[in-house]
Scaffold this active site. Sequence first.
Site, short mmCIF file in Angstrom:
data_model
loop_
_atom_site.label_atom_id
_atom_site.label_comp_id
_atom_site.label_asym_id
_atom_site.label_seq_id
_atom_site.Cartn_x
_atom_site.Cartn_y
_atom_site.Cartn_z
N SER A 1 33.42 -13.88 57.68
CA SER A 1 33.11 -14.33 59.04
C SER A 1 32.53 -13.18 59.85
CB SER A 1 34.37 -14.88 59.72
OG SER A 1 35.42 -13.94 59.64
N GLU B 1 40.78 -24.91 54.48
CA GLU B 1 40.08 -24.94 55.79
C GLU B 1 39.57 -26.33 56.11
OE1 GLU B 1 37.26 -21.76 56.23
OE2 GLU B 1 36.37 -22.63 58.04
N LYS C 1 39.66 -12.57 48.18
CA LYS C 1 39.58 -14.02 48.40
C LYS C 1 38.24 -14.56 47.92
CE LYS C 1 39.34 -15.95 52.71
NZ LYS C 1 38.05 -16.66 52.66
N GLU D 1 35.92 -18.27 47.37
CA GLU D 1 35.80 -19.66 47.78
C GLU D 1 35.47 -20.56 46.59
OE1 GLU D 1 32.95 -20.13 50.94
OE2 GLU D 1 33.95 -18.65 52.22
N ASP E 1 37.44 -10.54 51.66
CA ASP E 1 36.61 -11.64 51.17
C ASP E 1 35.61 -11.13 50.15
OD1 ASP E 1 36.97 -14.30 51.87
OD2 ASP E 1 36.01 -14.07 53.84
O1 KIV Z 1 35.74 -15.34 56.58
C1 KIV Z 1 36.80 -15.66 57.16
O2 KIV Z 1 37.14 -15.14 58.22
C2 KIV Z 1 37.62 -16.66 56.52
C3 KIV Z 1 38.74 -17.25 57.34
C4 KIV Z 1 38.20 -18.01 58.44
C5 KIV Z 1 39.70 -18.00 56.50
O3 KIV Z 1 37.42 -17.01 55.40
#
Ligand code: KIV
Length: 268
Positions: free
Chosen positions: A50, A185, A116, A118, A88
């Site tokens: 994000s 989400e 993380k 997706e 991420d």
């Molecule tokens: O990129 C991000 O901030 C996210 C969250 C919103 C879960 O993946």
Amino acid sequence: MNHRTDKVTVPDLKRFKVEASLITMLTAYDASFARLVDQAGCDCVLVGDSLGNVIQGHDSTLRVSVDDIAYHVEAVGRGLSRALLIADMPFLSYHDRTTTMAAAGTLMRAGAEMVKLEGAGPVIDRVAELVEHGIPVCAHLGLTPQHVHQLGGYRVQARDQRVAEALLADAERLQQAGAGLLVVECVPESVGAMLSSALEIPVIGIGAGAEVDGQVLVLYDVLGISIPPRPRFVADFLCGCDSVQEALSAYVDAVRERKFPGREHVYS
Ligand code: KIV
């Protein structure tokens, strides 16, 4: 106020779920905010892609690179003392085994304690490979912003019963592959609740209702400074508070006491 003081580790996440102790997570992108989020008692801090939206000003997360995330992970790490640091994996950094290992290695060396990813499908094999090599993984299902074009926009997912069942099957496969945490989400509250009760790993919701094992939001949404339009599931915790620190503590308390999300933040 925060009463948890010990450094949060990956095994603690499952213990929090067993103890029905709700998990609090926020994003952060620099050392100063990371310190405030940590002091507010957040259990996990996510360096989310994000940052493509809130730091770089793009309209999606697709332009974020591994080096961008690594830079912010290093900065955030300097601000943390207790929270678990999750990074991420950005767009197209985990499409094959070699790329995935290289990207995850860069992020772990920068200071991440979990990465993380997706989606499911081919991602399930990548999760198993990472975990086999000692890299803890958080999965991310429901609205997966890296698939925004395929999804046709930022929309509520899994409203259809069959899609919800497929989502549950994906979540079970990701858990089986070794994922230690699941972010879900923008799904109806019933879907968040179903995932949380079916899975052993904690389910962290963002627009997934109150019946999950914890909540995550983008820091700039919590402070009311993200660029509108803001989704229904966010709340401005700075409104009515005298400082950023007070707002972050209010978020942590509201999640732990199941006061956030309220009915106005939930999808049906
Ligand atoms: O990129 C991000 O901030 C996210 C969250 C919103 C879960 O993946």
